[in-house]
Design a protein around this motif. Structure first.
Motif, PDB file in Angstrom:
ATOM      1  N   THR A  97       0.820  -1.203   0.000  1.00 28.53           N
ATOM      2  CA  THR A  97       0.000   0.000   0.000  1.00 28.53           C
ATOM      3  C   THR A  97       0.856   1.257   0.000  1.00 28.53           C
ATOM      4  OG1 THR A  97      -1.845   1.079   1.171  1.00 28.53           O
ATOM      5  CG2 THR A  97      -0.145   0.026   2.531  1.00 28.53           C
ATOM      6  N   THR A  98       0.235   2.395  -0.300  1.00 33.24           N
ATOM      7  CA  THR A  98       0.951   3.667  -0.250  1.00 33.24           C
ATOM      8  C   THR A  98       0.964   4.237   1.164  1.00 33.24           C
ATOM      9  OG1 THR A  98      -1.089   4.813  -0.863  1.00 33.24           O
ATOM     10  CG2 THR A  98       0.455   4.288  -2.645  1.00 33.24           C
ATOM     11  N   SER A  99       0.119   3.732   2.050  1.00 27.74           N
ATOM     12  CA  SER A  99      -0.005   4.298   3.389  1.00 27.74           C
ATOM     13  C   SER A  99       1.230   4.006   4.244  1.00 27.74           C
ATOM     14  CB  SER A  99      -1.245   3.736   4.096  1.00 27.74           C
ATOM     15  OG  SER A  99      -1.277   4.202   5.433  1.00 27.74           O
ATOM     16  N   ARG A 100       1.750   5.068   4.837  1.00 27.74           N
ATOM     17  CA  ARG A 100       2.833   4.936   5.810  1.00 27.74           C
ATOM     18  C   ARG A 100       2.306   5.176   7.223  1.00 27.74           C
ATOM     19  NH1 ARG A 100       7.831   4.742   3.651  1.00 27.74           N
ATOM     20  NH2 ARG A 100       8.083   5.345   1.472  1.00 27.74           N
ATOM     21  N   ALA A 101       0.987   5.306   7.355  1.00 32.88           N
ATOM     22  CA  ALA A 101       0.369   5.631   8.647  1.00 32.88           C
ATOM     23  C   ALA A 101       0.597   4.497   9.641  1.00 32.88           C
ATOM     24  CB  ALA A 101      -1.124   5.881   8.458  1.00 32.88           C
ATOM     25  N   GLU A 102       1.092   4.849  10.809  1.00 32.46           N
ATOM     26  CA  GLU A 102       1.382   3.870  11.847  1.00 32.46           C
ATOM     27  C   GLU A 102       0.145   3.056  12.225  1.00 32.46           C
ATOM     28  OE1 GLU A 102       3.462   1.474  14.258  1.00 32.46           O
ATOM     29  OE2 GLU A 102       4.352   2.952  12.928  1.00 32.46           O
ATOM     30  N   GLU A 103      -1.031   3.707  12.226  1.00 37.73           N
ATOM     31  CA  GLU A 103      -2.245   2.970  12.586  1.00 37.73           C
ATOM     32  C   GLU A 103      -2.588   1.908  11.537  1.00 37.73           C
ATOM     33  OE1 GLU A 103      -3.712   6.997  10.886  1.00 37.73           O
ATOM     34  OE2 GLU A 103      -2.165   6.364  12.288  1.00 37.73           O
ATOM     35  N   ASP A 104      -2.263   2.171  10.255  1.00 41.50           N
ATOM     36  CA  ASP A 104      -2.488   1.157   9.212  1.00 41.50           C
ATOM     37  C   ASP A 104      -1.527  -0.017   9.371  1.00 41.50           C
ATOM     38  OD1 ASP A 104      -4.645   2.395   7.980  1.00 41.50           O
ATOM     39  OD2 ASP A 104      -3.386   3.468   6.530  1.00 41.50           O
ATOM     40  N   VAL A 105      -0.286   0.283   9.690  1.00 38.96           N
ATOM     41  CA  VAL A 105       0.705  -0.773   9.910  1.00 38.96           C
ATOM     42  C   VAL A 105       0.266  -1.638  11.093  1.00 38.96           C
ATOM     43  CG1 VAL A 105       3.107  -1.287  10.502  1.00 38.96           C
ATOM     44  CG2 VAL A 105       2.597   0.646   8.988  1.00 38.96           C
ATOM     45  N   LEU A 106      -0.036  -1.000  12.209  1.00 40.60           N
ATOM     46  CA  LEU A 106      -0.430  -1.718  13.417  1.00 40.60           C
ATOM     47  C   LEU A 106      -1.699  -2.537  13.185  1.00 40.60           C
ATOM     48  CD1 LEU A 106      -0.035  -2.344  16.409  1.00 40.60           C
ATOM     49  CD2 LEU A 106      -1.330  -0.254  16.924  1.00 40.60           C
ATOM     50  N   ARG A 107      -2.712  -1.923  12.573  1.00 39.04           N
ATOM     51  CA  ARG A 107      -3.976  -2.629  12.337  1.00 39.04           C
ATOM     52  C   ARG A 107      -3.775  -3.827  11.418  1.00 39.04           C
ATOM     53  NH1 ARG A 107      -8.020  -4.732  14.326  1.00 39.04           N
ATOM     54  NH2 ARG A 107      -9.913  -4.759  13.104  1.00 39.04           N
ATOM     55  N   SER A 108      -2.932  -3.677  10.397  1.00 40.68           N
ATOM     56  CA  SER A 108      -2.672  -4.790   9.471  1.00 40.68           C
ATOM     57  C   SER A 108      -2.053  -5.974  10.207  1.00 40.68           C
ATOM     58  CB  SER A 108      -1.758  -4.338   8.334  1.00 40.68           C
ATOM     59  OG  SER A 108      -2.414  -3.374   7.533  1.00 40.68           O
ATOM     60  N   TYR A 109      -1.088  -5.706  11.063  1.00 39.11           N
ATOM     61  CA  TYR A 109      -0.476  -6.799  11.824  1.00 39.11           C
ATOM     62  C   TYR A 109      -1.442  -7.371  12.870  1.00 39.11           C
ATOM     63  CZ  TYR A 109       4.018  -6.278   9.550  1.00 39.11           C
ATOM     64  OH  TYR A 109       5.027  -6.259   8.616  1.00 39.11           O
ATOM     65  N   GLN A 110      -2.295  -6.523  13.452  1.00 42.67           N
ATOM     66  CA  GLN A 110      -3.313  -7.033  14.381  1.00 42.67           C
ATOM     67  C   GLN A 110      -4.273  -7.989  13.669  1.00 42.67           C
ATOM     68  OE1 GLN A 110      -4.892  -3.296  15.801  1.00 42.67           O
ATOM     69  NE2 GLN A 110      -3.667  -3.381  17.681  1.00 42.67           N
TER      70      GLN A 110
END
Length: 150
Positions: A97-110
């Motif tokens: 994805t293009t998103s570098r947002a920490e919440e997107d990273v964290l949510r994806s791993y969750q």
């Protein structure tokens, strides 16, 4: 003793950006020798994975490359459903994805993504990222066979 033929890996790209689809296809055509199927939204991805019409003969992917920002069902919903489904949860999912947002990273791993890769904006960087994903998930790690129930 003969070396076994390398296994062709079935990759499903879930991506709605035509430019990113084109670059990924180019990387596969030019550098990689695996099968690439493409769907352009989250609802289509789930139909493909569940082998619903018109995907009743679709191969079970060995690897999913998943964009987060998709029409109809976003990538987070797709990821959650894949990892909640006993028939699908073994398939590695790479969020691309293009998103570098920490919440997107964290949510994806969750949601049990196997990796999170931010798309490089330049063509060479994008091709290199696809090649590295392919190298790691095809040559380095052992993938479960996606052929059960095929």
């Amino acid at each position: 003793m003969t070396t076994p033929e390398p296994r062709i890996v079935n990759v499903l790209l879930v991506e709605d950006d035509p430019g990113d689809v084109l670059m990924t296809r180019e990387a596969f055509d030019e550098y990689l020798h695996n099968r690439l199927d493409v769907v352009t939204d989250g609802a289509e991805a789930l139909s493909y994975l569940r082998r619903e019409d018109p995907y009743t003969d679709a191969p079970r992917p060995d690897l999913i490359l998943l964009d987060l920002n998709l029409p109809r069902r976003d990538g987070r919903e797709v990821l959650a459903e894949v990892k909640d489904d006993p028939e699908l949860r073994h398939i590695p999912v790479i969020v691309l994805t293009t998103s570098r947002a920490e919440e997107d990273v964290l949510r994806s791993y969750q949601l049990h993504a196997n990796a999170y890769v931010t798309k490089p904006v330049d063509f060479e960087g994008f091709i290199e990222a696809i090649k590295q994903i392919d190298h790691f998930f095809v040559s380095v790690v052992q993938l479960p066979s996606g052929r059960e129930g095929s």
